[in-house]
Design a protein around this motif. Structure first.
Motif, PDB file in Angstrom:
ATOM      1  N   PRO B 239       0.930  -1.347  -0.008  1.00 25.65           N
ATOM      2  CA  PRO B 239       0.064  -0.035   0.101  1.00 25.65           C
ATOM      3  C   PRO B 239       0.768   1.259   0.157  1.00 25.65           C
ATOM      4  CG  PRO B 239       0.090  -0.992   2.257  1.00 25.65           C
ATOM      5  CD  PRO B 239       0.677  -1.991   1.224  1.00 25.65           C
ATOM      6  N   ALA B 241       1.451   4.854   1.547  1.00 27.28           N
ATOM      7  CA  ALA B 241       1.130   5.402   2.571  1.00 27.28           C
ATOM      8  C   ALA B 241       0.578   6.750   2.399  1.00 27.28           C
ATOM      9  CB  ALA B 241       2.398   5.879   3.612  1.00 27.28           C
ATOM     10  N   GLY B 242      -0.713   6.775   3.038  1.00 25.64           N
ATOM     11  CA  GLY B 242      -1.617   8.019   3.075  1.00 25.64           C
ATOM     12  C   GLY B 242      -2.702   8.075   2.126  1.00 25.64           C
ATOM     13  N   PRO B 244      -5.587   5.596   0.693  1.00 24.96           N
ATOM     14  CA  PRO B 244      -6.189   4.214   0.756  1.00 24.96           C
ATOM     15  C   PRO B 244      -6.341   3.596  -0.774  1.00 24.96           C
ATOM     16  CG  PRO B 244      -7.484   5.653   2.280  1.00 24.96           C
ATOM     17  CD  PRO B 244      -6.474   6.486   1.587  1.00 24.96           C
ATOM     18  N   PHE B 247      -1.451   1.988  -4.636  1.00 29.16           N
ATOM     19  CA  PHE B 247      -0.272   0.916  -4.330  1.00 29.16           C
ATOM     20  C   PHE B 247       1.023   1.265  -4.929  1.00 29.16           C
ATOM     21  CE2 PHE B 247      -4.220  -1.726  -5.506  1.00 29.16           C
ATOM     22  CZ  PHE B 247      -4.784  -1.703  -4.106  1.00 29.16           C
TER      23      PHE B 247
END
Lengths: 292, 292
Positions: B239, B241-242, B244, B247
């Protein structure tokens, strides 16, 4: 190929227990009230339940937006020979630190939770509890349940709802995960491909292919994927048990603007079956383990 | 683009400590005796060491043939802005269960180890110690070191060599991982792309690309990968970061029969740089984070 679809009016749904897990909450979001929920001790047990005739559906965590894919679920999908993915549900996750009444942060020496929750809260633990021991439990709600019999130096990371379910625990800190926007996505699994539950219509069309790749073969995953003209939504890789450095890829495909964007459920299943046939014609060993 | 290569005669190599970890053994296999090894508390600290001027190289676990990719390493590669992969080394792994003298299997209530070793021995633990608590440590050798101060109801999973390094521990069970053929592959990282160590010539040519994919973009990972004509050796996803469900893909490419099979090191670096340019021309955001 056409699959007859049976709908189940009052289904039995297996979830990771005890009740109070995020899986339980996700299942509730998808199936609602008119459902019989069964709690299972591990994610593996949810998969096993799908092989028994009494369980219609199961809900399992697939990935989290902070900590990524759920390894246990992917290993069970790798080995799956019963069960089929028929839906998805995404849940916002706010982790709480639960303790016995009166316990302060500086008293905590051990933190219990599922490895995913421990991973999502790694920054909090490194910053606020750098010397605490972390202890892995089979689920977040199980961490809360175990905490009832532990000394006051122990704490659990789980959902706020666990403080209601397990009397004698209180919330010490809220939203302790690394990012304020934290989501977990779940797969809804059925006993078989033809089993459906009357659900909200979704514009999202998805399917999951499972493709093993052996080092000895000449066809690599890039060459295989070039056959797929659908949107590639996610690619995951797990080791193939028993043979070092042979892998299984799990490739989730979908529709999007310009690619099958208006396909209804039946059209989509037809498109997916044709892609499956194309992959096999190319020489790939491939299984279809979900369409929704 | 040509990169000047500097060789380091007596390099300083950071490894996950304390000494006795598999990382330490892997580093020793690659760099040999004429090397100064530095022990670091976590994999993150090995990456951090590469930003200091005193450390030339670092060795980090990349994947295991039973439990798969090392999440911590991949998250650090995702965020990498210093350091560059310049080699690989693969080690056969046999995990032992270490205890204090006289302790029997039925006395064990808690098992300490790194999450990878706990994962690789999950079957053994489920079968022989189903009620034992597992406690995650920063490395396998750290589990052995901690065991010295623990009650006799505790055990550690680590390398056999730890029974020699940490006096007062004995091997209770050997080769307790789920498969008899168990290997861990490590990346050898340098401070910068140009730094080399005189090493055995390898016929294997590899490179690692890092490609973020945002949900909002139209170019999916399948379309981007169709630009790569090299062998795709492995694809991993973490994922971002930050945000949702955005990727990062880490795509390792290589040579093989029919594809750049005779390229020497310099030719290979040229081929990789041209692939990088092609990917960018296609519109992909891409970083090259290793060539070896």
């Amino acid at each position: 190929m056409s699959f007859p679809c049976t709908t189940v009016p009052l289904p039995c749904v297996a979830v990771l227990g005890p009740f109070g897990t995020y899986s339980h909450e996700a299942a509730h979001r998808f199936f609602g009230q008119s459902t019989r929920y069964e709690e299972r001790a591990t994610i593996k047990d949810v998969f096993r339940a799908l092989c028994s005739s009494s369980t219609d559906f199961g809900v399992v965590p697939q990935e989290n937006t902070i900590f990524g894919s759920v390894v246990e679920t992917y290993d069970l999908l790798r080995d799956l020979d019963g069960g089929f993915i028929v839906g998805e549900v995404t849940l916002r996750i706010d982790h709480c630190l639960l303790v016995k009444p009166g316990v302060r942060l500086e008293n905590i020496q051990t933190v219990l939770s599922h490895e995913q929750a421990l991973g999502q809260c790694r920054l909090f633990l490194e910053t606020h509890l750098p010397n605490a021991i972390t202890e892995k439990t089979s689920s977040t709600a199980e961490a809360a349940r175990l905490l009832l019999d532990r000394p006051p130096t122990h704490a659990a990371i789980c959902s706020r709802v666990c403080a209601t379910i397990f009397k004698g625990l209180v919330v010490l800190r809220e939203a302790i995960q690394a990012e304020s926007d934290n989501y977990t996505r779940f797969y809804v699994m059925a006993q078989e491909r033809g089993l459906r539950h009357p659900q909200k219509t979704s514009e999202k069309r998805r399917a999951l292919f499972r493709i093993p790749i052996w080092q000895s073969q000449t066809l690599d995953i890039g060459a295989i994927m070039s056959t797929i003209t659908l949107k590639i939504a996610r690619i995951d890789r797990r080791p193939l048990a028993g043979t070092p450095f042979d892998f299984v890829y799990l490739i989730e495909v979908g529709n999007r603007v310009g690619i099958c964007e208006t396909a209804d459920g039946e059209e989509w299943r037809g498109i997916v079956d044709r892609t499956l046939a194309d992959l096999r014609k190319k020489g790939a060993v491939v299984d279809l383990i979900g369409v929704w």
